[in-house]
Write a protein that holds these residues in place. Sequence first.
Motif, short mmCIF file in Angstrom:
data_model
loop_
_atom_site.label_atom_id
_atom_site.label_comp_id
_atom_site.label_asym_id
_atom_site.label_seq_id
_atom_site.Cartn_x
_atom_site.Cartn_y
_atom_site.Cartn_z
N ALA A 47 0.82 -1.20 0.00
CA ALA A 47 0.00 0.00 0.00
C ALA A 47 0.86 1.26 0.00
O ALA A 47 0.53 2.24 -0.66
CB ALA A 47 -0.94 0.00 1.21
N ASP A 78 -7.97 -2.64 -6.26
CA ASP A 78 -9.29 -2.00 -6.31
C ASP A 78 -9.28 -0.67 -5.56
O ASP A 78 -9.80 0.34 -6.04
CB ASP A 78 -10.35 -2.91 -5.69
N HIS A 79 -8.70 -0.68 -4.37
CA HIS A 79 -8.69 0.51 -3.53
C HIS A 79 -8.01 1.68 -4.23
O HIS A 79 -8.48 2.83 -4.16
CB HIS A 79 -7.98 0.21 -2.21
N PHE A 80 -6.90 1.41 -4.92
CA PHE A 80 -6.16 2.46 -5.62
C PHE A 80 -6.64 2.67 -7.05
O PHE A 80 -6.05 3.46 -7.78
CB PHE A 80 -4.67 2.15 -5.59
N GLN A 81 -7.69 1.96 -7.43
CA GLN A 81 -8.23 2.05 -8.79
C GLN A 81 -7.10 1.91 -9.81
O GLN A 81 -6.96 2.71 -10.73
CB GLN A 81 -8.99 3.37 -8.98
N GLY A 129 0.75 4.08 -2.87
CA GLY A 129 0.48 5.44 -2.46
C GLY A 129 1.57 6.42 -2.86
O GLY A 129 1.30 7.61 -3.05
N ALA A 149 -7.71 -6.62 -3.65
CA ALA A 149 -8.44 -5.59 -2.93
C ALA A 149 -7.68 -4.28 -2.92
O ALA A 149 -8.27 -3.19 -3.05
CB ALA A 149 -8.73 -6.05 -1.50
N LEU A 150 -6.36 -4.35 -2.79
CA LEU A 150 -5.56 -3.14 -2.80
C LEU A 150 -5.56 -2.48 -4.17
O LEU A 150 -5.65 -1.25 -4.29
CB LEU A 150 -4.13 -3.47 -2.35
N GLN A 184 -5.89 -10.13 -0.89
CA GLN A 184 -5.46 -8.83 -0.40
C GLN A 184 -4.90 -7.95 -1.51
O GLN A 184 -5.16 -6.74 -1.56
CB GLN A 184 -4.40 -9.01 0.69
N HIS A 224 -6.29 -0.99 -11.73
CA HIS A 224 -6.35 -2.16 -12.60
C HIS A 224 -5.57 -1.97 -13.89
O HIS A 224 -4.85 -2.86 -14.34
CB HIS A 224 -7.81 -2.49 -12.94
N GLU A 263 0.05 7.82 -10.85
CA GLU A 263 -0.83 6.96 -11.62
C GLU A 263 -0.29 6.68 -13.02
O GLU A 263 -0.82 5.82 -13.73
CB GLU A 263 -2.22 7.59 -11.72
#
Length: 247
Positions: free
Chosen positions: A100, A139-142, A104, A136-137, A133, A144, A108
């Motif tokens: 993460a 996904d969280h940071f969009q 972060g 999901a991470l 996991q 893909h 992008e």
Amino acid sequence: MTVSDAHGFLFIGHRGYAAQYPENTLAGFRGAEQAGFKMVELDVRLSLDRQLMVIHDDELERVAGVSRRVRALSRAELQALDVGAWFAPSFSGERIPTLAQVFGLLSEKLCINVEIKPDEYDSVESQDGIEVQILALVDHFQAHRRTLISSFNPDILRRLRRLDGTQKLAVLSDAERQPDGLPLCREIGAFAWNPHYSLVTPDNVAAAHRQDFMVFPFTVNTVEAYRSMLAAGVDGVFSDDPLALTA
């Protein structure tokens, strides 16, 4: 630039920018982005408390001077270790980042190849499994479109595909582990085949391209190997020092 529209030749920073910075550290990922790399590769393992830690080795001796396994220590214990001093005194105090933290940190515009180490496979699927996991991470940071997930372990790749039908996946190959990675690429609907460069031939690159798979060999650290990969028609290379290949 995203993985999905990377039409030009792609130089991928191996473990960040491993020739100039301690591997798999925030300093290395920051340096790779500042150097203009379009993609970085990193390795992920689980800590004792099931956190996604960015580190290559199962043992901590080489980069931290500690005779312990990653899975034997918690995130807090792992992040108390210095993993920069072994590389150079100027990097003393570099820590093992979480996945993460890396997502972060980076913009992008930078693509990320997340490698799941093969021994991180758990036979019993769980909600805190490494594959669950990571997805999901992402996904969280969009993230893909700019994330490629790879592994040597076919079971990890099959589980990822079962969990997510669209995530970009890559099959890793070397002389011992699926040296012909194309059947597995077909099985999981891979985006790319990432073979050791010694496996690459013009014929198998052409076969991959006929099936719409990109080919990104690792770890290409000499000009001679780079030229050989160019001649074979690959789409990009992993390198510890991409800038040195075209100097």
